[in-house]
Design an enzyme around this catalytic site. Sequence first.
Site, PDB file in Angstrom:
ATOM      1  N   ASP A 288      -8.145   2.357   1.010  1.00 53.24           N
ATOM      2  CA  ASP A 288      -7.710   2.973  -0.033  1.00 53.24           C
ATOM      3  C   ASP A 288      -8.383   4.336  -0.154  1.00 53.24           C
ATOM      4  O   ASP A 288      -9.397   4.645   0.736  1.00 53.24           O
ATOM      5  CB  ASP A 288      -8.280   2.080  -1.369  1.00 53.24           C
ATOM      6  CG  ASP A 288      -7.140   2.439  -2.863  1.00 53.24           C
ATOM      7  OD1 ASP A 288      -7.329   1.696  -3.578  1.00 53.24           O
ATOM      8  OD2 ASP A 288      -6.592   3.579  -2.580  1.00 53.24           O
TER       9      ASP A 288
HETATM   10  C1  GLC Z   1      -5.189   5.029  -5.226  1.00 57.09           C
HETATM   11  C2  GLC Z   1      -4.798   3.350  -5.490  1.00 57.09           C
HETATM   12  C3  GLC Z   1      -4.067   2.639  -4.364  1.00 57.09           C
HETATM   13  C4  GLC Z   1      -2.817   3.758  -4.173  1.00 57.09           C
HETATM   14  C5  GLC Z   1      -3.760   4.965  -3.340  1.00 57.09           C
HETATM   15  C6  GLC Z   1      -2.698   5.844  -2.776  1.00 57.09           C
HETATM   16  O1  GLC Z   1      -6.499   5.438  -5.424  1.00 57.09           O
HETATM   17  O2  GLC Z   1      -6.249   2.657  -5.772  1.00 57.09           O
HETATM   18  O3  GLC Z   1      -3.756   1.652  -5.149  1.00 57.09           O
HETATM   19  O4  GLC Z   1      -1.871   3.263  -3.368  1.00 57.09           O
HETATM   20  O5  GLC Z   1      -4.651   5.480  -3.871  1.00 57.09           O
HETATM   21  O6  GLC Z   1      -2.185   6.662  -3.935  1.00 57.09           O
END
Ligand code: GLC
Length: 746
Positions: A288
């Site tokens: 993430d």
């Molecule tokens: C964010 C979220 C995740 C998302 C990613 C890309 O921090 O936690 O769910 O897919 O970044 O946007």
Amino acid sequence: MIQKTILVILAIMALSQSGYSQKKAATEAEINQKVEALLQKMTLEEKIGQLNQYTGDWEVTGPVTNSGNKVEDVRQGKIGSMLNVRGVKHTRALQEAAMQSRLKIPLLFGQDVIHGYRVTFPIPLAEAASWDLDIIEKSARIAATEASASGIHWTFAPMVDVARDPRWGRVMEGAGEDTYLGCLIAKARVKGFQGKGLGNLDAVMACAKHFAAYGAAIGGRDYNSVDMGLRTLWEVYLPPFKAAVDAGAATFMNSFNDINGIPATGNSYIQRDILKGKWGFKGFVVSDWGSIGEMIQHGYVKDNYEAAEAAIKAGSDMDMESRSYINNLSKLVKEGKVKEDLINDAVKRILYKKFELGLFDNPYRFSDEKRERQTLNKPEFLDAARDVARKSIVLLKNENQLLPLSKELKSVALIGPLVKSEKDMQGFWSIDWGKEDHLISLFEGMKNQAGKTRLLYAKGCEISDTSRAGFTEALKAASEAEVVVMAMGEKYDMSGEAKSRANIHLPGVQEELIRAIQATGKPVVVLLMAGRPLVFNWTADHVPAIVYTWWLGSQAGNAIADVLYGNYNPSGKLPMTFPRSEGQIPIYYNYFNTGRPAQNDQDTHYRSGYIDMQKSPRFAFGYGLSYTTFEYGDLKLSADKMTGNEKISVSFTLRNTGKTAGEEVAQLYLRDMVAQPVRPVKELKAFQKVLLKPGESKTITFTIDKEKLSFYNDNLEWITQPGEFKIMIGGSSDGTKLEQSFSLVD
Ligand code: GLC
């Protein structure tokens, strides 16, 4: 002669069938061959480039680090994937840059297509309230159709985190508190996004997230630690991820939290032992946003060098935005800290998906401007969004059948800070299309159906400030109307990522406004628009009609008007428990009985409960009303004992005893009366959503097999134990109507 022909036809079919499966198997072997051949040509730097993912600038979904020239990095093969690049024009331009790299390896484009791309569908928690797996799959299918036409190969969805704490803002993004419902919805969403399979032009890669147990953050505080026994991890939080693997999810995304002190992104138990080992997951894991580098803040590693080592060893294949891999992996390999095989495995998993998507055959196959123009925002997609929205609405209260509204009413006052709001109807994790978008507010939806009824309007108050200046105007509007409809709740960004709330009451002075309007004596309907369960006790006690509409997306106003005017009879059921107070949290329906269970809400004498509040929730998991009524009866079990691998079929009659056609979600709960370790007082094990005409009845049958009786013992063995089981059936977890027991003999 005919017989011979039939034999010949059967032979041809058999050949073609085996040919097909051989062809499919060959495809897998063929792709693996191509991946191996390409890998041989790659330098270590080019391999590491494939593990590196940067964000574009079209959406900001995390703390952005601006560094260097991303297009130049793409040309040099230093980036394998981008996220947040919107539209065919921009994805094509970046893909052209990738084609200038030495090995011309195409980019993967990812995006948070969580509940719609150009047409916004209800937030996932709202869709979960529909308990309708077909429309949940259809919603994801349409989202994938639009996103893939817009150059997107990969959505960071479904979010399958079980969540029992409404203080956590990301409950809006998942399927609620129940593991069984969560597994079925995870499968439906993966199937919706991936359609007939990767390689089809309207299919995008799904991404099961956030692995794992992110929804159990202590205190509901986003990104916070998770501390739980392995049995709870396996029994409550992991199954929806396993369901996603079984449904063929192409990718996983790990989570920001630590699990018992080990950050998920550095956690080889969950990523290697479980996901890639026991479950045999062949796709790849993306971290993430920045989570690899965040292991420094966790205090798990000293610097990005150690973070890169921990993450690649733990099975994190792609590094979203932390730059740990691109800046350290080469050095780690050269210093013998990381074997190149680990990098090869990660690269192969990623390249496999690029081949599977057909990007090596044609890197621009998803970047066709004409297809994009023809696909986005189709009327049939808007119609589908309206249908999904209607079916996600939950009727919580309807005293004296105040609803549905009559079209003969002379005047209706629409009062509240969300009556005319459009952006708030989209909810969090939606894509802002600015002026080109047309989101239907409640006001517009009511105007479209009010006919001769005069609509009055007053905002009354803001969503979350303390001014009461608008009350006078609101009271005036109410005084001139026969019925008042109030639209109250959260702003679109009061639930979502990094939106945890310690106070989940209706914000600002909204409940004061409700009290003032209720005091006029006019019939009042309160609509609650939010991304999570809220606390609204005074309203729940005093207002005759309450409708939970969540955030319903592009067609919100039309869908709500459909329900208020009875064009659609509400059928939603709560996918999460609604507490009376934050003090009750965590509160969920499938709890353990304890040694001193309170027999009722008044029983506090040395009992498990509170001396200052009821133990029961405000509204229970699985609860929701209809404009009609249903009766459950004639419960029959095919046997009162289960032995070996036999099954027991459970049948009962469901009847519509009202005057309106309606859908009921009949739910079956089970309790294992005596077990070691103990089992919950009830667990959802089956449900069926049934449409019945007035007076119509239907026999519903569920099958109980050993799988439904199984659980993990303390050695994490999936077992059953002989003994008595109680079946409970009804339209809510706290409203079961039929009960009967059977015993498992061995
Ligand atoms: C964010 C979220 C995740 C998302 C990613 C890309 O921090 O936690 O769910 O897919 O970044 O946007």
